[in-house]
Motif scaffolding. Structure first.
Motif, PDB file in Angstrom:
ATOM      1  N   VAL A  92       0.996  -1.196  -0.297  1.00 51.33           N
ATOM      2  CA  VAL A  92      -0.286  -0.589   0.092  1.00 51.33           C
ATOM      3  C   VAL A  92       0.995   0.930   0.134  1.00 51.33           C
ATOM      4  N   LYS A  93       2.314   0.978   0.622  1.00 54.16           N
ATOM      5  CA  LYS A  93       2.743   2.128   1.298  1.00 54.16           C
ATOM      6  C   LYS A  93       3.528   2.817  -0.474  1.00 54.16           C
ATOM      7  N   GLU A  94       4.066   1.481  -1.042  1.00 54.22           N
ATOM      8  CA  GLU A  94       4.855   2.052  -2.219  1.00 54.22           C
ATOM      9  C   GLU A  94       3.770   2.353  -3.396  1.00 54.22           C
ATOM     10  N   ASN A  95       2.530   1.890  -3.014  1.00 51.00           N
ATOM     11  CA  ASN A  95       1.484   2.545  -4.706  1.00 51.00           C
ATOM     12  C   ASN A  95       0.424   3.705  -3.587  1.00 51.00           C
ATOM     13  N   ARG A  96       0.425   4.276  -3.027  1.00 47.93           N
ATOM     14  CA  ARG A  96      -0.238   5.195  -2.147  1.00 47.93           C
ATOM     15  C   ARG A  96      -0.338   6.384  -3.012  1.00 47.93           C
ATOM     16  N   ARG A  97       0.581   6.316  -3.448  1.00 51.46           N
ATOM     17  CA  ARG A  97      -0.140   7.964  -5.231  1.00 51.46           C
ATOM     18  C   ARG A  97      -0.592   7.754  -6.087  1.00 51.46           C
ATOM     19  N   LYS A  98      -0.522   6.446  -6.238  1.00 48.65           N
ATOM     20  CA  LYS A  98      -1.739   6.356  -7.433  1.00 48.65           C
ATOM     21  C   LYS A  98      -3.185   5.758  -6.778  1.00 48.65           C
ATOM     22  N   LEU A  99      -2.603   5.373  -5.527  1.00 45.89           N
ATOM     23  CA  LEU A  99      -3.616   4.949  -4.306  1.00 45.89           C
ATOM     24  C   LEU A  99      -4.932   6.640  -4.437  1.00 45.89           C
TER      25      LEU A  99
END
Length: 216
Positions: A203-210
């Motif tokens: 989730v941290k790695e994809n936070r900006r996308k989310l």
């Protein structure tokens, strides 16, 4: 496990509390030995465990709307439990009843097994969500040796079937999280801390996308 975690969280249990419960859980909290032709174990212990934490809350009592899918073993089709007087514990138990391992769960004279059999990442047709985010916990990983037990072989075989299932489901989703990049058994409690870390890091790695997806 999605139904169990989702049920606890949507009933009002915080992430911190979930983490604390996870550290204390053991395999005996989910398995009740019971001689049956329908499965090696009874899934009754799953229901009992959830009730110890949230009591007899029903799907109608959820602080966050919750839908749980389970597979009707007689019709072979997935059925959704939502906006219902069915207890969260019972619905989650039905959804977690791995066929062959656990005997089917009876709800209102119908018999259910694992929801993943019919839909690994289910999307209810009458959902009212503007954004759909899925989480695929089945890694595409090759094993370097044959599983040692009958249960491990069944577990691995189900994973193989779910891969195909998940590929079909992703077409309906806006984004899919893939937190696991190595193989874990479905009841690998020894790796609980590592599994939590995998989810957090994903989730941290994809936070900006989310965030962009949600805010657009």
């Amino acid at each position: 496990m999605g139904a169990i975690i989702g049920g606890l969280y949507c009933s009002g249990i915080s992430v911190d509390s979930l983490s604390k419960h996870l550290k204390d859980v053991s395999i005996t909290d989910f398995i009740k030995f019971k001689l049956s032709r329908q499965g090696m174990f009874s899934s009754e212990a799953i229901e009992t465990y959830i009730k110890k934490i949230i009591g007899k809350k029903t799907l109608n009592d959820c602080e966050i709307p919750l839908t749980i899918i389970s597979t009707n073993i007689l019709t072979g089709k997935g059925e959704y439990f939502q906006n219902s007087d069915v207890s969260i514990a019972l619905a989650a138990r039905a959804s977690a009843s791995i066929p062959g391992i656990f005997s089917p769960t009876c709800i209102k004279n119908k018999y259910y097994v694992d929801g993943a059999v019919s839909a690994h990442m289910p999307v209810p047709r009458n959902h009212h969500c503007s954004v759909l985010i899925g989480c695929n916990a089945i890694p595409e990983t090759e094993l370097d040796q044959l599983p040692r037990s009958a249960y491990a072989i069944i577990d691995r075989s189900i994973d193989c079937a779910l891969r195909v299932n998940s590929e079909l489901a992703t077409k309906e989703l806006d984004f899919v999280l893939n937190p696991l990049h190595e193989y874990f058994g479905s009841v690998d409690l020894k790796s609980r801390d590592k599994l939590v870390e995998c989810g957090y890091n994903c989730v941290k790695e994809n936070r900006r996308k989310l965030e962009r997806l949600i805010n657009d």
